[in-house]
Design a protein around this motif. Structure first.
Motif, PDB file in Angstrom:
ATOM      1  N   ILE A  70       0.830  -1.201   0.049  1.00 27.72           N
ATOM      2  CA  ILE A  70      -0.055   0.179  -0.052  1.00 27.72           C
ATOM      3  C   ILE A  70       0.804   1.362  -0.071  1.00 27.72           C
ATOM      4  O   ILE A  70       1.876   1.240   0.819  1.00 27.72           O
ATOM      5  CB  ILE A  70      -0.898   0.199   1.313  1.00 27.72           C
ATOM      6  N   PRO A  71       0.726   2.177  -1.029  1.00 31.18           N
ATOM      7  CA  PRO A  71       1.653   3.341  -0.800  1.00 31.18           C
ATOM      8  C   PRO A  71       1.304   4.376   0.193  1.00 31.18           C
ATOM      9  O   PRO A  71       0.184   4.173   0.783  1.00 31.18           O
ATOM     10  CB  PRO A  71       1.219   3.890  -2.369  1.00 31.18           C
ATOM     11  N   SER A  72       2.054   5.052   0.689  1.00 29.67           N
ATOM     12  CA  SER A  72       1.796   5.917   1.792  1.00 29.67           C
ATOM     13  C   SER A  72       0.881   6.895   1.320  1.00 29.67           C
ATOM     14  O   SER A  72       1.032   7.517   0.435  1.00 29.67           O
ATOM     15  CB  SER A  72       3.167   6.653   2.337  1.00 29.67           C
ATOM     16  N   ALA A  73       0.121   7.448   2.521  1.00 29.51           N
ATOM     17  CA  ALA A  73      -1.032   8.159   2.249  1.00 29.51           C
ATOM     18  C   ALA A  73      -0.266   9.792   2.302  1.00 29.51           C
ATOM     19  O   ALA A  73      -0.965  11.201   1.863  1.00 29.51           O
ATOM     20  CB  ALA A  73      -2.234   8.359   3.462  1.00 29.51           C
ATOM     21  N   ARG A  74       0.989   9.659   2.664  1.00 29.99           N
ATOM     22  CA  ARG A  74       1.868  11.070   2.924  1.00 29.99           C
ATOM     23  C   ARG A  74       2.246  11.352   1.514  1.00 29.99           C
ATOM     24  O   ARG A  74       2.215  12.889   1.123  1.00 29.99           O
ATOM     25  CB  ARG A  74       3.244  10.879   3.595  1.00 29.99           C
ATOM     26  N   SER A 126       0.428   9.882  -8.194  1.00 33.14           N
ATOM     27  CA  SER A 126      -0.578  10.785  -8.967  1.00 33.14           C
ATOM     28  C   SER A 126      -1.460   9.985  -9.712  1.00 33.14           C
ATOM     29  O   SER A 126      -1.676   8.872  -9.636  1.00 33.14           O
ATOM     30  CB  SER A 126       0.612  11.326  -9.852  1.00 33.14           C
ATOM     31  N   GLY A 127      -2.452  10.749 -10.111  1.00 37.71           N
ATOM     32  CA  GLY A 127      -3.621  10.121 -11.074  1.00 37.71           C
ATOM     33  C   GLY A 127      -4.529   9.367  -9.949  1.00 37.71           C
ATOM     34  O   GLY A 127      -4.988   9.671  -8.923  1.00 37.71           O
ATOM     35  N   CYS A 128      -4.861   8.340 -10.801  1.00 44.73           N
ATOM     36  CA  CYS A 128      -5.553   7.140  -9.648  1.00 44.73           C
ATOM     37  C   CYS A 128      -4.711   6.412  -8.850  1.00 44.73           C
ATOM     38  O   CYS A 128      -3.265   5.995  -9.031  1.00 44.73           O
ATOM     39  CB  CYS A 128      -6.053   5.995 -10.656  1.00 44.73           C
ATOM     40  N   ARG A 129      -4.975   6.763  -7.517  1.00 46.38           N
ATOM     41  CA  ARG A 129      -4.021   6.112  -6.489  1.00 46.38           C
ATOM     42  C   ARG A 129      -3.985   4.824  -6.299  1.00 46.38           C
ATOM     43  O   ARG A 129      -2.672   4.679  -6.050  1.00 46.38           O
ATOM     44  CB  ARG A 129      -4.683   6.805  -5.086  1.00 46.38           C
ATOM     45  N   PHE A 130      -4.695   4.062  -7.166  1.00 49.86           N
ATOM     46  CA  PHE A 130      -4.523   2.549  -7.143  1.00 49.86           C
ATOM     47  C   PHE A 130      -3.651   2.057  -8.482  1.00 49.86           C
ATOM     48  O   PHE A 130      -3.195   0.902  -8.472  1.00 49.86           O
ATOM     49  CB  PHE A 130      -6.017   2.052  -7.372  1.00 49.86           C
ATOM     50  N   HIS A 131      -3.069   3.257  -9.052  1.00 53.81           N
ATOM     51  CA  HIS A 131      -2.640   2.732 -10.592  1.00 53.81           C
ATOM     52  C   HIS A 131      -1.221   1.964 -10.030  1.00 53.81           C
ATOM     53  O   HIS A 131      -0.920   1.156 -11.109  1.00 53.81           O
ATOM     54  CB  HIS A 131      -2.401   3.984 -11.378  1.00 53.81           C
ATOM     55  N   THR A 132      -0.615   1.907  -9.161  1.00 54.54           N
ATOM     56  CA  THR A 132       0.830   1.394  -8.801  1.00 54.54           C
ATOM     57  C   THR A 132       0.517  -0.115  -8.528  1.00 54.54           C
ATOM     58  O   THR A 132       1.425  -0.807  -8.721  1.00 54.54           O
ATOM     59  CB  THR A 132       1.163   2.015  -7.706  1.00 54.54           C
ATOM     60  N   ARG A 133      -0.578  -0.498  -8.304  1.00 52.83           N
ATOM     61  CA  ARG A 133      -1.167  -1.985  -7.849  1.00 52.83           C
ATOM     62  C   ARG A 133      -2.025  -2.597  -8.819  1.00 52.83           C
ATOM     63  O   ARG A 133      -2.293  -3.487  -8.605  1.00 52.83           O
ATOM     64  CB  ARG A 133      -1.444  -1.999  -6.361  1.00 52.83           C
ATOM     65  N   CYS A 134      -2.488  -1.781  -9.943  1.00 55.50           N
ATOM     66  CA  CYS A 134      -3.708  -2.025 -10.489  1.00 55.50           C
ATOM     67  C   CYS A 134      -3.247  -2.963 -11.765  1.00 55.50           C
ATOM     68  O   CYS A 134      -2.277  -2.575 -12.632  1.00 55.50           O
ATOM     69  CB  CYS A 134      -4.196  -0.832 -11.171  1.00 55.50           C
TER      70      CYS A 134
END
Ligand SMILES: Nc1ncnc2c1ncn2[C@@H]1O[C@H](COP(=O)(O)OP(=O)(O)O)[C@@H](O)[C@H]1O
Ligand SMILES: [Mg+2]
Length: 323
Positions: free
Chosen positions: A278-282, A286-294
């Motif tokens: 899960i990326p940090s909320a800090r 960018s863009g869709c917050r889920f894109h790094t795991r999508c």
């Protein structure tokens, strides 16, 4: 008081927490715990809120009860803007919305008898003594605590019983709206079902409206009318429970559902597993917050944040490529 329309209206709600200072006293930016969230909850409805640990569920629940202040946006309760209330107006509104949390019993004063623990909110509200006693006894009875046990102390009860007492305390001020924040996750699996069913019975008997926060998708399916799926501070999908479970549109919802345990009596250990960190909320992506795991992300997904848009009757999804 408006009788039509939703009981709760949340509009563009945001909460930033200041980042913790590092060893040199420099703050490391802000944590965007809730970022531009909008939805309604109807009268007598249960809206479930699901998502991995740290995605902002408790923060959103606390904002809606005004236990913490929002950075921006509004929460209306029965047509009145709760975020703008002050002083006496706020004090008088407070009994109408309550929190039931994971381990309510741990917050009890160990030296108080449980009848006094449940009565305390009424005393603070200045209700007459005779009325208080009757109400406390009848509520304890409604949650399954016998009359001959009301003079006992918290440690004399099991975890499940203490949670029932916590529920009685939350209900004693006759609230309309309750945030149930992981109300059974601290309990033994064998008694979770009883407490969930109690919450549903009380909802029917007292006409309550619930925001039901849980990471257990089995419990959520059982209790809710609609479900909101949260990811890193934003709602990515919202819809009627059957529709959302049978036809999930967002890849994150699909991943959560795929990770749901199959066996009926198996409780879901926190959190539901979805591949990748899960990326940090800090420092959200960018863009869709889920894109790094999508699994289906395209270029546009890292550039534009998708907004929640209609995807069928009452169903909304925030995805550039909804399934
Ligand atoms: N009081 C606080 N100060 C700073 N950060 C906080 C505070 N409360 C929560 N957070 C942060 O906000 C984010 C959301 O937390 P929370 O609402 O507790 O998530 P959840 O209930 O979904 O597990 C997390 O990154 C958490 O670390
Ligand atoms: Mg939480």
């Amino acid at each position: 008081m408006a009788d039509a329309g939703p009981l709760i209206e949340v509009r563009n709600l945001k909460k930033n927490f200041p980042g913790a200072a590092n060893a040199w006293g420099k703050s490391s930016g802000v944590v965007q715990a809730v970022s531009d969230v909008s939805f309604d909850i109807g009268r007598g409805e249960t809206l479930a809120l699901v998502g991995e640990s740290g995605c902002g569920k408790s923060t959103l629940g606390r904002l809606m009860l005004r236990l913490i202040e929002s950075t921006s946006g509004t929460v209306s309760f029965d047509g009145r803007d709760l975020t703008a209330m002050t002083g006496e107006t706020l004090r008088r509104a407070r009994p109408s919305f309550q929190l039931i949390f994971q381990d309510s019993g741990s917050a009890f004063n160990p030296r108080m008898r449980i009848s006094d623990i449940v009565e305390e909110p009424l005393r603070i509200m200045g209700r007459p003594a005779a009325e208080r006693k009757d109400r406390v006894l009848s509520l304890l009875q409604s949650v399954g605590i016998d009359r001959n046990m009301v003079d006992r102390f918290p440690h004399e009860f099991s975890g499940g019983q203490r949670q029932r007492i916590g529920i009685a305390r939350a209900l004693v001020s006759d609230p309309k709206f309750i945030v149930c924040d992981e109300p059974v996750s601290a309990l033994d699996v064998s008694i979770q079902g009883q407490v969930v069913n109690l919450l549903m019975d009380l909802q029917r008997d007292f006409g309550l409206t619930y925001l039901f926060v849980s990471h257990d998708l089995r419990v959520v399916r059982h209790v809710s009318d609609r479900v909101a799926v949260m990811y890193l501070g934003g709602i990515v999908e919202l819809g009627p429970v059957g529709e959302l479970y049978d036809h999930p549109r967002h890849p994150y919802t699909r991943a959560l559902l795929a990770a749901m345990p199959r066996k009926r009596r198996e409780a879901q250990a926190e959190p539901a597993f979805v591949g990748g960190e899960i990326p940090s909320a800090r420092n959200p992506p960018s863009g869709c917050r889920f894109h790094t795991r999508c699994p289906i992300a395209q270029q546009v997904c890292s550039q534009q944040r998708p907004v929640l848009e209609p995807a069928g009757a009452e169903h909304q999804v925030a995805c550039h490529f909804p399934g």
